[in-house]
Design a protein around this motif. Structure first.
Motif, short mmCIF file in Angstrom:
data_model
loop_
_atom_site.label_atom_id
_atom_site.label_comp_id
_atom_site.label_asym_id
_atom_site.label_seq_id
_atom_site.Cartn_x
_atom_site.Cartn_y
_atom_site.Cartn_z
N ALA A 162 0.72 -1.35 0.12
CA ALA A 162 -0.14 0.02 0.01
C ALA A 162 0.82 1.23 0.11
O ALA A 162 1.69 1.49 1.03
N ALA A 163 0.96 2.07 -1.04
CA ALA A 163 1.67 3.08 -1.23
C ALA A 163 1.50 4.10 -0.13
O ALA A 163 2.33 4.86 0.15
N ASP A 164 0.14 4.29 0.41
CA ASP A 164 -0.07 5.36 1.25
C ASP A 164 -0.06 4.68 2.80
O ASP A 164 -0.43 5.49 3.64
N ALA A 165 0.46 3.58 3.08
CA ALA A 165 0.66 3.05 4.45
C ALA A 165 1.76 3.73 5.18
O ALA A 165 2.88 4.01 4.61
N ALA A 166 1.26 4.19 6.59
CA ALA A 166 2.28 4.78 7.18
C ALA A 166 3.39 3.54 7.51
O ALA A 166 3.02 2.49 7.81
N PRO A 167 4.68 4.06 7.81
CA PRO A 167 5.76 3.36 7.75
C PRO A 167 5.84 2.94 9.18
O PRO A 167 5.44 3.85 10.06
N TRP A 168 6.48 1.71 9.39
CA TRP A 168 6.98 1.51 10.87
C TRP A 168 8.05 2.42 11.33
O TRP A 168 8.96 2.49 10.37
N GLU A 169 7.98 2.98 12.38
CA GLU A 169 9.18 4.00 12.82
C GLU A 169 9.98 3.47 13.99
O GLU A 169 9.44 2.33 14.61
N ALA A 170 10.96 4.06 14.32
CA ALA A 170 11.91 3.57 15.45
C ALA A 170 10.88 3.29 16.63
O ALA A 170 11.67 2.57 17.50
N GLY A 171 9.92 4.18 16.99
CA GLY A 171 9.43 3.87 18.20
C GLY A 171 8.01 3.10 18.43
O GLY A 171 7.38 3.48 19.38
N THR A 172 7.60 2.59 17.01
CA THR A 172 6.39 1.86 17.07
C THR A 172 6.43 0.59 17.84
O THR A 172 7.36 -0.06 18.03
N ALA A 173 5.51 0.50 18.52
CA ALA A 173 5.32 -0.50 19.76
C ALA A 173 4.13 -1.60 19.11
O ALA A 173 3.33 -1.11 18.23
N GLN A 174 4.04 -2.58 19.66
CA GLN A 174 3.04 -3.45 19.09
C GLN A 174 2.44 -4.57 20.16
O GLN A 174 3.27 -4.91 21.25
N VAL A 175 1.15 -4.83 20.19
CA VAL A 175 0.64 -6.00 21.11
C VAL A 175 1.57 -7.19 20.73
O VAL A 175 1.91 -7.53 19.78
N ILE A 176 2.01 -7.87 21.98
CA ILE A 176 2.96 -9.02 21.78
C ILE A 176 2.55 -10.19 22.46
O ILE A 176 3.27 -11.35 22.35
N ARG A 177 0.85 -10.25 22.35
CA ARG A 177 0.37 -11.39 22.76
C ARG A 177 0.97 -12.19 24.02
O ARG A 177 1.33 -11.83 24.89
N SER A 178 1.29 -13.52 23.77
CA SER A 178 1.82 -14.43 25.01
C SER A 178 3.25 -14.24 25.28
O SER A 178 3.66 -14.55 26.20
N ALA A 179 3.84 -13.36 24.23
CA ALA A 179 5.02 -13.14 24.95
C ALA A 179 5.09 -12.13 26.14
O ALA A 179 6.01 -11.83 26.92
N THR A 180 3.89 -11.50 26.31
CA THR A 180 3.48 -10.70 27.71
C THR A 180 3.75 -11.79 29.08
O THR A 180 4.29 -11.38 29.86
N LYS A 181 3.63 -13.05 28.63
CA LYS A 181 3.78 -13.96 29.81
C LYS A 181 5.12 -14.00 30.53
O LYS A 181 5.33 -14.06 31.61
N GLY A 182 6.25 -13.91 29.51
CA GLY A 182 7.47 -13.86 30.10
C GLY A 182 7.96 -12.65 30.94
O GLY A 182 8.36 -12.81 31.79
N ILE A 183 7.31 -11.45 30.31
CA ILE A 183 7.41 -10.30 31.22
C ILE A 183 6.60 -10.37 32.41
O ILE A 183 7.38 -9.82 33.69
N ALA A 184 5.40 -10.73 32.43
CA ALA A 184 4.72 -11.03 33.74
C ALA A 184 5.42 -11.57 34.59
O ALA A 184 5.48 -11.50 35.87
N ALA A 185 6.02 -13.01 34.21
CA ALA A 185 6.60 -13.94 35.09
C ALA A 185 7.87 -13.27 35.74
O ALA A 185 8.32 -13.81 37.01
N VAL A 186 8.42 -12.11 35.36
CA VAL A 186 9.34 -11.41 36.02
C VAL A 186 8.90 -10.77 37.41
O VAL A 186 9.72 -11.08 38.35
N VAL A 187 7.88 -10.72 37.51
CA VAL A 187 7.26 -9.82 38.79
C VAL A 187 7.29 -10.85 39.74
O VAL A 187 8.06 -10.75 40.91
N PRO A 188 6.71 -12.07 39.85
CA PRO A 188 6.76 -13.12 40.71
C PRO A 188 8.03 -13.56 41.28
O PRO A 188 8.62 -13.73 42.48
N LEU A 189 8.87 -13.58 40.25
CA LEU A 189 10.25 -14.08 40.57
C LEU A 189 11.16 -13.12 41.21
O LEU A 189 11.87 -13.44 42.27
#
Length: 395
Positions: A58-85
């Motif tokens: 898509a010629a008019d699609a906005a480009p991914w930028e240096a600060g673009t973030a994204q929903v990471i689905r179950s990769a969240t589980k690893g970040i969350a596991a840091v808390v109880p540990l």
């Protein structure tokens, strides 16, 4: 040809080559990858379109930028596991205590002997809910914990394991709340993301919503046609997912109908199983901080805690995913169904693409995010191509 931005240090050029090849050959729409080695960033790349449903061409699609973030689905589980540990490391949470010690209502329906470590290693027997939650109930902070407090286990807790795809959110979130008086999202923000300068959230604030790209389901390119006889495959997680009565399907459908992952209210929800938002750079930096110092900051995990994170607690055929999985306390471990950087690595994938992991022996930490969700659960072809490149360079 996708315009790939960012930097790679000398010697890590094969990672850039693999990243470019993902767009050319593996159906990538928009993505970023980052690698740290011994606490120093050595790869930081991004490219494609910011929104997965904009289409690669898509010629008019906005480009991914240096600060673009994204929903990471179950990769969240690893970040969350840091808390109880970290809570355990600080003496605020006993991994061998019954969950009911912190959450008295949880003791109902035969769950008196469920231990904190059972929640983290997917051995609690609670991957499904008899009555699924609506999307509104899933994010209200009350209905999920109440449903799990009343839920009877699907098997004797502690005797087997099965991936708690959605229920991990309310199990872990409520445990942290009861043990600390703070939500897991606020704990991550105050104790991990803030001190390390991470663009990483479990509960996205309103001011950061505009930075997040849109997820979209995409079909991977068809594999080359094979000659010879075709053999009917054995039952897979895809087969089970299509059967509404299976444990697999029910585990992923604990929220029904499926929530809109691009909705601001979903991104803002503190769902540590599935709704985290991050940049690849911040995922890699977070995992780098688990295994060693980063930019002069002390490592997050003490050696004993790092051992807990990657010591096998569950292994073998997963009752939910129907493949062999390995888990430490909250983290997936390297194995045939979820290859990571090396045999001693730990981390967590997100269904359809995202992956973050670290290998203490090599000092490598890896983060990958994408907006094009392909049909996979534990191993994405694009993430695996990048991992192979990193491992080859590290030698």
């Amino acid at each position: 040809m996708v315009d790939v931005q960012g930097t790679v240090e000398d010697g890590f050029e094969p990672v850039r080559d693999a990243f470019v090849a993902n767009f050319a050959r593996r159906g990538e729409r928009g993505a970023a990858v980052a690698v740290y080695r011994h606490g120093r960033k050595v790869v930081d790349l991004w490219g494609g379109t910011r929104d997965g449903d904009a289409g690669r061409h898509a010629a008019d699609a906005a480009p991914w930028e240096a600060g673009t973030a994204q929903v990471i689905r179950s990769a969240t589980k690893g970040i969350a596991a840091v808390v109880p540990l970290l809570l355990h490391q600080r003496g605020q949470l006993d991994l061998d205590a019954p969950v009911g010690t912190y959450w008295p209502e949880f003791k109902a329906a035969g769950k008196e002997r469920v231990l904190v470590r059972h929640l983290l290693s997917h051995r609690a027997g609670l991957p499904v809910l008899d009555t699924p939650l609506t999307p509104d109930q899933a994010i209200d902070g009350v209905s999920g914990p109440a449903a799990l407090a009343a839920q009877a286990p699907a098997w004797e807790p502690g005797t087997d394991h099965g991936y708690h795809a959605q229920t991990y959110s309310w199990l872990l979130g409520e445990l942290v709340l009861r043990a600390t008086g703070r939500t897991i999202g606020s704990w991550v923000a105050d104790e991990i993301a803030g001190p390390l300068g991470l663009d990483l959230w479990i509960g996205l604030p309103a001011e950061a919503q505009s930075r997040v790209g849109r997820l979209a389901a995409v079909e991977p390119p068809a594999p080359p046609a094979a000659s010879g006889l075709r053999v009917r495959p054995k039952q897979s997680v895809a087969d089970a997912y299509a059967d509404p009565g299976s444990l697999t399907s029910r585990a992923f459908a604990a929220i029904s109908p499926a929530p809109d992952e691009n909705a601001p209210e979903y991104r803002a929800a503190e769902l540590p199983a599935s709704a985290g938002v991050a940049t690849a750079r911040s995922l890699a930096r977070c995992y780098a901080a688990l295994i060693g110092p980063v930019d002069g900051r002390a490592r997050l995990f003490a050696p004993a805690t790092l051992t807990l994170a990657r010591t096998e607690e569950s292994a073998g055929l997963d009752r939910t995913l129907l493949v062999a999985t390995r888990f430490g306390l909250g983290f997936m471990l390297h194995g045939p169904s979820s290859p990571l950087l090396a045999p001693g690595a730990f981390g967590h994938p997100g269904r359809g693409g995202a992956l973050a992991c670290a290998d203490p022996e090599s000092g490598l930490a890896f983060g990958y995010v994408t907006n094009g969700m392909q049909r996979n659960v534990t191993a994405d072809a694009r993430a695996q191509a990048l991992l192979r490149a990193v491992s080859h360079v590290a030698g």
